[in-house]
Each structure stands twice: as structure tokens, then as C-alpha cells.
Design a protein around this motif. Structure first.
Motif, PDB file in Angstrom:
ATOM      1  N   VAL A  37       0.855  -1.183   0.000  1.00  0.00           N
ATOM      2  CA  VAL A  37       0.000   0.000   0.000  1.00  0.00           C
ATOM      3  C   VAL A  37       0.891   1.234   0.000  1.00  0.00           C
ATOM      4  CG1 VAL A  37      -1.895   1.181   1.156  1.00  0.00           C
ATOM      5  CG2 VAL A  37      -1.641  -1.307   1.424  1.00  0.00           C
ATOM      6  N   ASP A  38       0.892   1.965  -1.110  1.00  0.00           N
ATOM      7  CA  ASP A  38       1.706   3.185  -1.209  1.00  0.00           C
ATOM      8  C   ASP A  38       1.158   4.030  -2.346  1.00  0.00           C
ATOM      9  OD1 ASP A  38       3.917   5.095  -1.564  1.00  0.00           O
ATOM     10  OD2 ASP A  38       5.077   3.689  -0.341  1.00  0.00           O
ATOM     11  N   ASP A  39       1.081   5.335  -2.139  1.00  0.00           N
ATOM     12  CA  ASP A  39       0.566   6.213  -3.182  1.00  0.00           C
ATOM     13  C   ASP A  39       1.624   6.551  -4.231  1.00  0.00           C
ATOM     14  OD1 ASP A  39       1.836   7.691  -1.091  1.00  0.00           O
ATOM     15  OD2 ASP A  39       0.958   9.539  -1.857  1.00  0.00           O
ATOM     16  N   GLY A  64      -5.138   4.115   1.569  1.00  0.00           N
ATOM     17  CA  GLY A  64      -5.653   3.370   2.702  1.00  0.00           C
ATOM     18  C   GLY A  64      -7.046   2.804   2.512  1.00  0.00           C
ATOM     19  N   LEU A  65      -7.924   3.543   1.833  1.00  0.00           N
ATOM     20  CA  LEU A  65      -9.279   3.021   1.603  1.00  0.00           C
ATOM     21  C   LEU A  65      -9.239   1.759   0.754  1.00  0.00           C
ATOM     22  CD1 LEU A  65     -11.383   6.268   1.009  1.00  0.00           C
ATOM     23  CD2 LEU A  65     -11.401   4.761   3.015  1.00  0.00           C
ATOM     24  N   ALA A  66      -8.432   1.774  -0.298  1.00  0.00           N
ATOM     25  CA  ALA A  66      -8.288   0.584  -1.136  1.00  0.00           C
ATOM     26  C   ALA A  66      -7.649  -0.557  -0.353  1.00  0.00           C
ATOM     27  CB  ALA A  66      -7.468   0.915  -2.385  1.00  0.00           C
ATOM     28  N   ALA A  67      -6.746  -0.224   0.570  1.00  0.00           N
ATOM     29  CA  ALA A  67      -6.106  -1.248   1.400  1.00  0.00           C
ATOM     30  C   ALA A  67      -7.120  -1.951   2.290  1.00  0.00           C
ATOM     31  CB  ALA A  67      -5.004  -0.625   2.254  1.00  0.00           C
ATOM     32  N   VAL A  68      -8.010  -1.197   2.901  1.00  0.00           N
ATOM     33  CA  VAL A  68      -9.033  -1.793   3.774  1.00  0.00           C
ATOM     34  C   VAL A  68      -9.923  -2.726   2.968  1.00  0.00           C
ATOM     35  CG1 VAL A  68     -11.008  -1.310   5.271  1.00  0.00           C
ATOM     36  CG2 VAL A  68      -8.961   0.142   5.394  1.00  0.00           C
ATOM     37  N   THR A  69     -10.329  -2.284   1.784  1.00  0.00           N
ATOM     38  CA  THR A  69     -11.173  -3.115   0.927  1.00  0.00           C
ATOM     39  C   THR A  69     -10.449  -4.399   0.536  1.00  0.00           C
ATOM     40  OG1 THR A  69     -12.294  -1.153   0.070  1.00  0.00           O
ATOM     41  CG2 THR A  69     -12.448  -3.159  -1.253  1.00  0.00           C
ATOM     42  N   ALA A  70      -9.192  -4.271   0.129  1.00  0.00           N
ATOM     43  CA  ALA A  70      -8.421  -5.456  -0.265  1.00  0.00           C
ATOM     44  C   ALA A  70      -8.200  -6.388   0.919  1.00  0.00           C
ATOM     45  CB  ALA A  70      -7.083  -5.029  -0.876  1.00  0.00           C
ATOM     46  N   ALA A  71      -7.861  -5.825   2.077  1.00  0.00           N
ATOM     47  CA  ALA A  71      -7.577  -6.636   3.261  1.00  0.00           C
ATOM     48  C   ALA A  71      -8.812  -7.387   3.748  1.00  0.00           C
ATOM     49  CB  ALA A  71      -7.018  -5.763   4.378  1.00  0.00           C
ATOM     50  N   ALA A  72      -9.972  -6.826   3.527  1.00  0.00           N
ATOM     51  CA  ALA A  72     -11.211  -7.461   3.996  1.00  0.00           C
ATOM     52  C   ALA A  72     -11.413  -8.846   3.390  1.00  0.00           C
ATOM     53  CB  ALA A  72     -12.413  -6.568   3.686  1.00  0.00           C
ATOM     54  N   GLY A  73     -10.823  -9.088   2.233  1.00  0.00           N
ATOM     55  CA  GLY A  73     -10.931 -10.403   1.600  1.00  0.00           C
ATOM     56  C   GLY A  73     -10.147 -11.481   2.320  1.00  0.00           C
ATOM     57  N   ARG A  87      -6.641  10.375   0.964  1.00  0.00           N
ATOM     58  CA  ARG A  87      -7.924   9.757   1.310  1.00  0.00           C
ATOM     59  C   ARG A  87      -7.933   9.105   2.691  1.00  0.00           C
ATOM     60  NH1 ARG A  87     -11.428   6.849  -2.785  1.00  0.00           N
ATOM     61  NH2 ARG A  87     -10.008   5.104  -2.504  1.00  0.00           N
ATOM     62  N   LEU A  88      -7.028   8.182   2.963  1.00  0.00           N
ATOM     63  CA  LEU A  88      -6.929   7.550   4.280  1.00  0.00           C
ATOM     64  C   LEU A  88      -5.473   7.159   4.500  1.00  0.00           C
ATOM     65  CD1 LEU A  88      -8.385   6.446   6.821  1.00  0.00           C
ATOM     66  CD2 LEU A  88      -8.692   4.299   5.578  1.00  0.00           C
ATOM     67  N   ASP A  89      -4.883   7.689   5.559  1.00  0.00           N
ATOM     68  CA  ASP A  89      -3.459   7.404   5.800  1.00  0.00           C
ATOM     69  C   ASP A  89      -3.266   5.990   6.347  1.00  0.00           C
ATOM     70  OD1 ASP A  89      -4.051   7.465   8.539  1.00  0.00           O
ATOM     71  OD2 ASP A  89      -3.037   9.359   8.895  1.00  0.00           O
ATOM     72  N   GLY A  90      -2.007   5.596   6.488  1.00  0.00           N
ATOM     73  CA  GLY A  90      -1.688   4.241   6.918  1.00  0.00           C
ATOM     74  C   GLY A  90      -2.153   3.901   8.317  1.00  0.00           C
ATOM     75  N   ALA A  99     -10.091  -3.692  12.907  1.00  0.00           N
ATOM     76  CA  ALA A  99     -11.497  -3.838  13.295  1.00  0.00           C
ATOM     77  C   ALA A  99     -12.218  -4.913  12.480  1.00  0.00           C
ATOM     78  CB  ALA A  99     -12.223  -2.498  13.145  1.00  0.00           C
ATOM     79  N   LEU A 100     -11.573  -5.443  11.429  1.00  0.00           N
ATOM     80  CA  LEU A 100     -12.187  -6.491  10.614  1.00  0.00           C
ATOM     81  C   LEU A 100     -12.274  -7.794  11.417  1.00  0.00           C
ATOM     82  CD1 LEU A 100     -10.267  -5.909   7.232  1.00  0.00           C
ATOM     83  CD2 LEU A 100     -12.647  -5.264   7.752  1.00  0.00           C
ATOM     84  N   ALA A 101     -13.281  -8.580  11.119  1.00  0.00           N
ATOM     85  CA  ALA A 101     -13.466  -9.855  11.812  1.00  0.00           C
ATOM     86  C   ALA A 101     -12.520 -10.918  11.263  1.00  0.00           C
ATOM     87  CB  ALA A 101     -14.911 -10.322  11.639  1.00  0.00           C
ATOM     88  N   GLY A 102     -12.174 -11.875  12.112  1.00  0.00           N
ATOM     89  CA  GLY A 102     -11.402 -13.040  11.701  1.00  0.00           C
ATOM     90  C   GLY A 102      -9.967 -12.744  11.346  1.00  0.00           C
ATOM     91  N   PRO A 103      -9.371 -13.634  10.532  1.00  0.00           N
ATOM     92  CA  PRO A 103      -7.962 -13.508  10.178  1.00  0.00           C
ATOM     93  C   PRO A 103      -7.635 -12.203   9.441  1.00  0.00           C
ATOM     94  CG  PRO A 103      -8.780 -15.681   9.567  1.00  0.00           C
ATOM     95  CD  PRO A 103      -9.959 -14.875  10.017  1.00  0.00           C
ATOM     96  N   ALA A 104      -8.573 -11.644   8.706  1.00  0.00           N
ATOM     97  CA  ALA A 104      -8.321 -10.398   7.978  1.00  0.00           C
ATOM     98  C   ALA A 104      -7.916  -9.272   8.930  1.00  0.00           C
ATOM     99  CB  ALA A 104      -9.541  -9.987   7.161  1.00  0.00           C
TER     100      ALA A 104
END
Length: 159
Positions: A37-39, A64-73, A87-90, A99-104
Motif C-alpha cells: 500500500v503506497d501512493d 488506505g481506503l483501497a487497502a481496507v477493501t483489499a484486506a477485507a478479503g 484519502r486515508l493514511d496508513g 477492526a475487521l473480523a477473523g484472520p483479515a
């Protein structure tokens, strides 16, 4: 006249001097899949090249927003997270990923930053990151940080 001040001290472990060849072999055996994750496109390319050299596969996103979406998988073994992004810093992205559930939500996250003095590093770790790698990225330091971040997972898998 008296002057009082407090200086917070942090007990951070010294970086270990890992042999990049040994670390690369250990990483290749694990078949790591890493989210970068880097701009900055050049920073992403450097990180991708190093991870490829270590035998890992990568995916990259620009903020960071794209990172959260990708990490959620939940498909990543590790995240390399820039600190300053639009948009959203590291740090904000790390909080949301934690805050995501499980291993993510438990995936190891390493900060990639030029702001890596002990005070900053302690702050990133306090916000949920597992370690800090200073930019410009050095292969041996990145490999050492990856091994340190993954060590608890490797110990749990061996048990």
C-alpha cells in the motif's frame, strides 16, 4: 527558577542483522502473498521487486481506503503500509483493518515510512502495526521485519 520536563523513553528492540539469503529461503517456503500500500508508484515498484526477490507474490493499491477493501478479503499474509497517503493514511487504514473480523483483522502490518524515529515507530506499533521499515527500503531490513512480524504465526503453526 525551576524547569521540569518529561522525556518519554521507549524500549524498542534493536533491528536484527538477518541474512537476506536465509530470510528469502524461509519466505519462499511459506509462499507469502503480500499487499503493498503506497501512493507512490516508484515505492510500490521497489517493494514489489524486493518481495519478488524474497519469493513472495504481491498485489498493490494506492491508498488506505483501497487497502481496507483489499484486506477485507483475508487473502494476504502480510501488509506493507505507507503512512502518508491521500484519502486515508496508513494509521487510519491499520485501525480499520484491525477492526475487521477473523484472520483479515489480524494480518501482520508493517509501516513503510521515512518517519521511523523511535517516537514515531512506537506510535505506529501502538496503533496496531507489527513493525516499521524505514524508507528508502533496504532488502535486509525488510526481510528482517517480515520475519519478525511472521514469527508468532510460524511458532503457532509449528505447535
Amino acid at each position: 527558577m525551576r524547569l521540569h520536563f518529561a522525556i518519554p523513553l521507549f524500549d524498542l528492540p534493536a533491528p536484527s542483522e538477518a541474512d537476506p539469503a536465509q530470510g528469502a529461503a524461509a519466505t519462499a517456503e511459506g509462499g507469502l502473498h503480500i499487499l503493498i500500500v503506497d501512493d507512490n508508484a516508484t515505492n510500490r515498484l521497489v517493494a514489489e521487486t524486493l518481495c519478488d526477490m524474497f519469493g513472495a507474490t504481491t498485489e498493490s493499491v494506492e491508498d488506505g481506503l483501497a487497502a481496507v477493501t483489499a484486506a477485507a478479503g483475508g487473502r494476504f499474509d502480510l501488509i506493507l503500509m505507507d503512512i502518508r497517503m491521500p484519502r486515508l493514511d496508513g494509521v487510519g487504514a491499520t485501525r480499520r483493518i484491525r477492526a475487521l473480523a477473523g484472520p483479515a483483522g489480524a494480518v501482520p502490518i508493517l509501516a513503510l515510512t521515512a518517519n521511523a524515529d523511535p517516537w514515531d515507530a512506537a506510535g505506529y506499533i501502538a496503533q496496531g502495526m507489527n513493525g516499521v521499515v524505514e524508507k528508502p527500503i533496504k532488502a535486509e531490513r525488510l526481510m528482517s521485519a517480515i520475519n519478525e512480524a511472521l514469527e508468532p504465526d510460524r511458532r503457532a503453526a509449528a505447535a
